[in-house]
Design a protein around this motif. Structure first.
Motif, PDB file in Angstrom:
ATOM      1  N   ARG A  57     -41.718 -26.138 -55.590  1.00  0.00           N
ATOM      2  CA  ARG A  57     -41.007 -26.019 -54.321  1.00  0.00           C
ATOM      3  C   ARG A  57     -41.179 -24.613 -53.746  1.00  0.00           C
ATOM      4  NH1 ARG A  57     -39.796 -31.029 -52.349  1.00  0.00           N
ATOM      5  NH2 ARG A  57     -39.094 -32.356 -54.070  1.00  0.00           N
ATOM      6  N   ILE A  58     -41.554 -24.544 -52.491  1.00  0.00           N
ATOM      7  CA  ILE A  58     -41.721 -23.240 -51.837  1.00  0.00           C
ATOM      8  C   ILE A  58     -40.362 -22.682 -51.436  1.00  0.00           C
ATOM      9  CG2 ILE A  58     -42.729 -22.056 -49.865  1.00  0.00           C
ATOM     10  CD1 ILE A  58     -44.951 -24.047 -49.867  1.00  0.00           C
ATOM     11  N   TYR A  59     -39.517 -23.536 -50.900  1.00  0.00           N
ATOM     12  CA  TYR A  59     -38.156 -23.147 -50.530  1.00  0.00           C
ATOM     13  C   TYR A  59     -37.317 -24.409 -50.444  1.00  0.00           C
ATOM     14  CZ  TYR A  59     -39.915 -24.498 -45.912  1.00  0.00           C
ATOM     15  OH  TYR A  59     -40.489 -25.185 -44.866  1.00  0.00           O
ATOM     16  N   THR A  65     -43.191 -29.077 -51.091  1.00  0.00           N
ATOM     17  CA  THR A  65     -43.925 -28.622 -52.262  1.00  0.00           C
ATOM     18  C   THR A  65     -45.120 -27.784 -51.808  1.00  0.00           C
ATOM     19  OG1 THR A  65     -45.374 -30.555 -52.308  1.00  0.00           O
ATOM     20  CG2 THR A  65     -43.274 -30.711 -53.496  1.00  0.00           C
ATOM     21  N   LEU A  66     -45.734 -27.117 -52.769  1.00  0.00           N
ATOM     22  CA  LEU A  66     -46.899 -26.305 -52.455  1.00  0.00           C
ATOM     23  C   LEU A  66     -48.025 -27.176 -51.894  1.00  0.00           C
ATOM     24  CD1 LEU A  66     -48.395 -23.623 -52.501  1.00  0.00           C
ATOM     25  CD2 LEU A  66     -48.964 -24.043 -54.906  1.00  0.00           C
TER      26      LEU A  66
END
Length: 281
Positions: free
Chosen positions: A216-218, A245-246
């Protein structure tokens, strides 16, 4: 609601422009007797689009959960392909579409007897059916991936607005800078397609076919949830995800970097021209 409205406005407007150009040319050349053939072609195309959409939806409802996720991913990928293709096709064809349609009409009506009628019906049918089938795949994808319960209303309003605008073009009561309109809506559609592509990557993961780049990026689910008013708008317009997700972020960014670069670059050898307008002079 806004994203389906604008997409269906553009799709419907493309179909309306084609029908309007054909009807206007027949009227101007004293061949109004052929006008009913246009509406036959339109009705057949609409019927095909509705049948295709209903058939695909009924087929999908019979799938188990994992297959439904795979189906969502496939529909999303198809929608991305047709939306992107539509944007670049209109970018190339916008300047010559009127002359090309006039030539096709003359060729269709050069046939004797009922052959000319069927040729004209087929010409209109193929033009409108293409827009209709593109709309089917887009709506299926957006309805499956969107949290916006008002999306069908937005789509219906977009179609109604396109019909009204198309009549205005034919009657000469409405003029529009087509190059600017299709330019700005083309950018918007590429943003929507990027969001659909990211959603398809998520669906592939849920179907068990893609398990990489899942970090998860944020996570903004508490601050700006996708189900909230602003989150719904951003999701429809920009492909916003509250916790991407990335992998989803990468395909979103790479897709936009490539397509926007190609779309915004000047036409090779293009010379400045006066803005095109729709509507009879």
């Amino acid at each position: 609601m806004l994203a389906p409205f604008l997409i269906m406005l553009r799709e419907g407007l493309e179909a309306a422009l084609i029908v309007g150009i054909i009807a206007s040319y027949l009227s101007q050349t004293g061949r109004r007797a052929w006008l009913p053939a246009i509406w036959v072609g339109v009705l057949l195309a609409v019927a095909l689009s509705l049948f295709a959409g209903a058939a695909i939806q009924i087929l999908a409802n019979g799938f188990p959960q994992r297959m439904q996720e795979l189906f969502e991913a496939v529909i999303g990928l198809v929608a991305v392909a047709v939306l992107t293709g539509m944007v670049f096709w209109m970018r190339r064809a916008a300047r010559s579409i009127k002359a090309a349609l006039h030539a096709d009409i003359d060729e269709a009506l050069s046939h004797k007897g009922s052959a000319g009628t069927w040729a004209l019906i087929g010409m209109v049918f193929l033009a409108v059916a293409r827009e209709g089938l593109e709309s089917v795949f887009f709506l299926l994808a957006i309805f499956q991936q969107s949290q916006d319960g008002a999306a069908p209303i937005g789509a219906a309003l977009g179609v109604i607005a396109a019909i009204v605008a198309g009549w205005g073009f034919y009657a000469g009561a409405l003029r529009l800078d087509l190059r600017r309109f299709f330019g700005w809506t083309g950018i918007f559609i590429l943003l929507v397609a990027a969001g659909l592509l990211a959603g398809s990557v998520k669906a592939l993961h849920e179907a068990g076919l893609w398990n990489g780049l899942q970090e998860r990026i944020y996570d903004l689910s508490r601050i700006l949830p996708e189900t909230g008013p602003l989150g719904t708008v951003l999701s429809g317009l920009l492909g916003y995800r509250e916790a991407p997700t990335l992998g989803e972020a990468l395909v979103w960014g790479i897709f936009l970097a490539v397509t926007l670069t190609l779309f915004l670059r000047p036409h090779a050898g293009a010379l400045p021209v006066r803005p095109q307008t729709a509507g009879r002079k």
